[in-house]
Design a protein around this motif. Structure first.
Motif, PDB file in Angstrom:
ATOM      1  N   UNK A  34      38.420  -2.522  13.351  1.00  0.00           N
ATOM      2  CA  UNK A  34      39.063  -2.464  14.668  1.00  0.00           C
ATOM      3  C   UNK A  34      39.896  -3.712  14.938  1.00  0.00           C
ATOM      4  N   UNK A  35      39.360  -4.865  14.564  1.00  0.00           N
ATOM      5  CA  UNK A  35      40.080  -6.127  14.776  1.00  0.00           C
ATOM      6  C   UNK A  35      41.367  -6.172  13.969  1.00  0.00           C
ATOM      7  N   UNK A  36      41.331  -5.626  12.776  1.00  0.00           N
ATOM      8  CA  UNK A  36      42.515  -5.591  11.911  1.00  0.00           C
ATOM      9  C   UNK A  36      43.413  -4.391  12.200  1.00  0.00           C
ATOM     10  N   UNK A  37      43.006  -3.560  13.146  1.00  0.00           N
ATOM     11  CA  UNK A  37      43.760  -2.374  13.571  1.00  0.00           C
ATOM     12  C   UNK A  37      44.069  -1.437  12.406  1.00  0.00           C
ATOM     13  N   UNK A  38      43.030  -1.140  11.627  1.00  0.00           N
ATOM     14  CA  UNK A  38      43.145  -0.225  10.501  1.00  0.00           C
ATOM     15  C   UNK A  38      42.400   1.051  10.878  1.00  0.00           C
ATOM     16  N   UNK A  39      43.063   2.188  10.723  1.00  0.00           N
ATOM     17  CA  UNK A  39      42.398   3.464  11.004  1.00  0.00           C
ATOM     18  C   UNK A  39      41.375   3.756   9.911  1.00  0.00           C
ATOM     19  N   UNK A  40      40.302   4.410  10.287  1.00  0.00           N
ATOM     20  CA  UNK A  40      39.236   4.731   9.341  1.00  0.00           C
ATOM     21  C   UNK A  40      39.772   5.557   8.170  1.00  0.00           C
ATOM     22  N   UNK A  41      40.605   6.545   8.461  1.00  0.00           N
ATOM     23  CA  UNK A  41      41.140   7.397   7.404  1.00  0.00           C
ATOM     24  C   UNK A  41      42.030   6.600   6.454  1.00  0.00           C
ATOM     25  N   UNK A  42      42.771   5.643   6.980  1.00  0.00           N
ATOM     26  CA  UNK A  42      43.639   4.789   6.162  1.00  0.00           C
ATOM     27  C   UNK A  42      42.801   3.896   5.239  1.00  0.00           C
ATOM     28  N   UNK A  43      41.737   3.325   5.783  1.00  0.00           N
ATOM     29  CA  UNK A  43      40.856   2.471   4.975  1.00  0.00           C
ATOM     30  C   UNK A  43      40.188   3.284   3.875  1.00  0.00           C
ATOM     31  N   UNK A  44      39.790   4.509   4.194  1.00  0.00           N
ATOM     32  CA  UNK A  44      39.150   5.373   3.192  1.00  0.00           C
ATOM     33  C   UNK A  44      40.110   5.671   2.049  1.00  0.00           C
ATOM     34  N   UNK A  53      32.596   9.618   3.387  1.00  0.00           N
ATOM     35  CA  UNK A  53      31.919   8.416   2.886  1.00  0.00           C
ATOM     36  C   UNK A  53      32.213   7.225   3.795  1.00  0.00           C
ATOM     37  N   UNK A  54      33.452   7.114   4.260  1.00  0.00           N
ATOM     38  CA  UNK A  54      33.800   6.039   5.204  1.00  0.00           C
ATOM     39  C   UNK A  54      32.944   6.152   6.470  1.00  0.00           C
ATOM     40  N   UNK A  65      26.582   3.675  -2.007  1.00  0.00           N
ATOM     41  CA  UNK A  65      26.575   2.658  -3.063  1.00  0.00           C
ATOM     42  C   UNK A  65      27.269   1.378  -2.586  1.00  0.00           C
ATOM     43  N   UNK A  66      26.727   0.253  -3.002  1.00  0.00           N
ATOM     44  CA  UNK A  66      27.288  -1.048  -2.604  1.00  0.00           C
ATOM     45  C   UNK A  66      28.743  -1.186  -3.069  1.00  0.00           C
ATOM     46  N   UNK A  67      29.061  -0.603  -4.213  1.00  0.00           N
ATOM     47  CA  UNK A  67      30.440  -0.660  -4.711  1.00  0.00           C
ATOM     48  C   UNK A  67      31.402   0.032  -3.767  1.00  0.00           C
ATOM     49  N   UNK A  68      31.009   1.164  -3.220  1.00  0.00           N
ATOM     50  CA  UNK A  68      31.855   1.876  -2.261  1.00  0.00           C
ATOM     51  C   UNK A  68      32.046   1.037  -1.008  1.00  0.00           C
ATOM     52  N   UNK A  69      30.977   0.395  -0.565  1.00  0.00           N
ATOM     53  CA  UNK A  69      31.053  -0.449   0.623  1.00  0.00           C
ATOM     54  C   UNK A  69      31.998  -1.642   0.386  1.00  0.00           C
ATOM     55  N   UNK A  70      31.913  -2.232  -0.792  1.00  0.00           N
ATOM     56  CA  UNK A  70      32.779  -3.375  -1.105  1.00  0.00           C
ATOM     57  C   UNK A  70      34.237  -2.943  -1.223  1.00  0.00           C
ATOM     58  N   UNK A  71      34.488  -1.760  -1.778  1.00  0.00           N
ATOM     59  CA  UNK A  71      35.868  -1.256  -1.854  1.00  0.00           C
ATOM     60  C   UNK A  71      36.403  -0.992  -0.451  1.00  0.00           C
ATOM     61  N   UNK A  72      35.552  -0.482   0.426  1.00  0.00           N
ATOM     62  CA  UNK A  72      35.950  -0.220   1.812  1.00  0.00           C
ATOM     63  C   UNK A  72      36.296  -1.533   2.521  1.00  0.00           C
ATOM     64  N   UNK A  73      35.473  -2.541   2.318  1.00  0.00           N
ATOM     65  CA  UNK A  73      35.744  -3.862   2.883  1.00  0.00           C
ATOM     66  C   UNK A  73      37.082  -4.400   2.392  1.00  0.00           C
ATOM     67  N   UNK A  74      37.325  -4.282   1.099  1.00  0.00           N
ATOM     68  CA  UNK A  74      38.577  -4.784   0.526  1.00  0.00           C
ATOM     69  C   UNK A  74      39.782  -3.997   1.040  1.00  0.00           C
ATOM     70  N   UNK A  75      39.597  -2.726   1.322  1.00  0.00           N
ATOM     71  CA  UNK A  75      40.683  -1.908   1.858  1.00  0.00           C
ATOM     72  C   UNK A  75      41.046  -2.337   3.277  1.00  0.00           C
ATOM     73  N   UNK A  76      40.053  -2.797   4.015  1.00  0.00           N
ATOM     74  CA  UNK A  76      40.280  -3.244   5.395  1.00  0.00           C
ATOM     75  C   UNK A  76      40.861  -4.656   5.408  1.00  0.00           C
TER      76      UNK A  76
END
Length: 118
Positions: A34-44, A53-54, A65-76
């Motif tokens: 939210x702070x970075x103003x990234x839509x959930x679908x865009x981050x996914x 999964x998002x 999986x932790x890998x999915x969470x880390x990829x999501x973080x990196x996408x944001x």
């Protein structure tokens, strides 16, 4: 036996402290997104994940999986580590938190009160 029926419900196998940690990580991810103003679908999409999964990540589902969470973080927030996320030091998160804090209201001076007196 079907593979789906063998799936373990992670919420049943984790202690409440661990579930709390999963929820805390999820809340930090949501706040950062939210702070970075990234839509959930865009981050996914950026993370190569399904929207479902998002949503599971943001709900704190400990079965993701932790890998999915880390990829999501990196996408944001590319380059931000999990440790940095949890520390809450991201400038966008700090700015969002400041904006959501209630503003202090000072008392009006005597002249301001008189100007408002009808």
């Amino acid at each position: 036996m079907h593979k789906a029926s063998m799936r373990v419900d992670q919420q049943l196998t984790l202690a409440s402290k661990q579930l709390g940690q999963s929820a805390e990580i999820a809340q930090c991810l949501v706040s950062l997104r939210l702070a970075r103003q990234v839509r959930q679908s865009e981050a996914a999409i950026r993370a190569g994940l399904s929207r479902a999964t998002a949503q599971r990540i943001e709900k704190g589902d400990p079965g993701v999986a932790i890998g999915a969470m880390l990829r999501y973080l990196d996408a944001i927030a590319p380059g931000v580590t999990l440790l940095q996320l949890l520390s809450g030091t991201d400038p966008a998160m700090i700015a969002l938190e400041r904006r959501s804090r209630p503003q202090r209201v000072r008392d009006l001076s005597a002249s301001e009160m008189k100007a408002l007196d009808f």
